[in-house]
Design a protein around this motif. Structure first.
Motif, PDB file in Angstrom:
ATOM      1  N   GLY A 149       0.791  -1.220   0.000  1.00 47.07           N
ATOM      2  CA  GLY A 149       0.000   0.000   0.000  1.00 47.07           C
ATOM      3  C   GLY A 149       0.825   1.272   0.000  1.00 47.07           C
ATOM      4  N   LEU A 150       2.132   1.163   0.179  1.00 52.75           N
ATOM      5  CA  LEU A 150       2.977   2.360   0.183  1.00 52.75           C
ATOM      6  C   LEU A 150       3.073   2.946  -1.223  1.00 52.75           C
ATOM      7  N   PRO A 151       3.077   4.278  -1.331  1.00 53.60           N
ATOM      8  CA  PRO A 151       3.226   4.885  -2.661  1.00 53.60           C
ATOM      9  C   PRO A 151       4.661   4.710  -3.166  1.00 53.60           C
ATOM     10  N   GLN A 152       4.804   4.738  -4.476  1.00 46.76           N
ATOM     11  CA  GLN A 152       6.129   4.627  -5.075  1.00 46.76           C
ATOM     12  C   GLN A 152       6.925   5.893  -4.777  1.00 46.76           C
ATOM     13  N   PRO A 153       8.190   5.767  -4.449  1.00 50.18           N
ATOM     14  CA  PRO A 153       8.990   6.964  -4.149  1.00 50.18           C
ATOM     15  C   PRO A 153       9.210   7.809  -5.399  1.00 50.18           C
ATOM     16  N   VAL A 154       9.297   9.097  -5.169  1.00 52.87           N
ATOM     17  CA  VAL A 154       9.536  10.036  -6.268  1.00 52.87           C
ATOM     18  C   VAL A 154      11.035  10.025  -6.563  1.00 52.87           C
ATOM     19  N   ARG A 155      11.352   9.970  -7.831  1.00 54.95           N
ATOM     20  CA  ARG A 155      12.766   9.960  -8.213  1.00 54.95           C
ATOM     21  C   ARG A 155      13.390  11.319  -7.963  1.00 54.95           C
ATOM     22  N   ALA A 156      14.543  11.324  -7.349  1.00 52.40           N
ATOM     23  CA  ALA A 156      15.281  12.564  -7.107  1.00 52.40           C
ATOM     24  C   ALA A 156      15.923  13.013  -8.414  1.00 52.40           C
ATOM     25  N   PRO A 157      16.042  14.317  -8.615  1.00 52.59           N
ATOM     26  CA  PRO A 157      16.693  14.788  -9.845  1.00 52.59           C
ATOM     27  C   PRO A 157      18.164  14.403  -9.844  1.00 52.59           C
ATOM     28  N   ASP A 158      18.681  14.237 -11.017  1.00 45.69           N
ATOM     29  CA  ASP A 158      20.096  13.878 -11.174  1.00 45.69           C
ATOM     30  C   ASP A 158      20.949  15.058 -10.729  1.00 45.69           C
ATOM     31  N   PRO A 159      21.827  14.886  -9.730  1.00 45.28           N
ATOM     32  CA  PRO A 159      22.632  16.015  -9.244  1.00 45.28           C
ATOM     33  C   PRO A 159      23.514  16.631 -10.325  1.00 45.28           C
ATOM     34  N   SER A 160      24.013  15.839 -11.236  1.00 41.37           N
ATOM     35  CA  SER A 160      24.892  16.388 -12.269  1.00 41.37           C
ATOM     36  C   SER A 160      24.113  17.270 -13.251  1.00 41.37           C
ATOM     37  N   ALA A 161      22.809  17.097 -13.314  1.00 40.43           N
ATOM     38  CA  ALA A 161      22.005  17.905 -14.231  1.00 40.43           C
ATOM     39  C   ALA A 161      21.615  19.240 -13.607  1.00 40.43           C
TER      40      ALA A 161
END
Length: 62
Positions: free
Chosen positions: A40-52
């Motif tokens: 039931g846990l929501p999918q984690p949001v992807r963190a932005p790529d630090p190099s970008a």
């Protein structure tokens, strides 16, 4: 051999078997509940790529 002690030992062994069965059942129920909670846990949001995002802008004011 004492018949009373034999009956007592048999009773203790059957009580142990029942206790183990109940423990297994309780653990199975807890495992099912944990799996349901994890599903039931929501999918984690992807963190932005630090190099970008790092180093693209420079603040030139003080």
């Amino acid at each position: 051999m004492n018949i009373a002690s034999t009956a007592s030992t048999s009773q203790v062994q059957s009580q142990d078997a029942v206790s183990i069965l109940m423990l297994k059942k309780a653990l199975d129920q807890q495992q099912a509940a944990a799996a349901q909670m994890l599903a039931g846990l929501p999918q984690p949001v992807r963190a932005p790529d630090p190099s970008a995002t790092v180093g693209r802008t420079i603040d030139t004011f003080a």
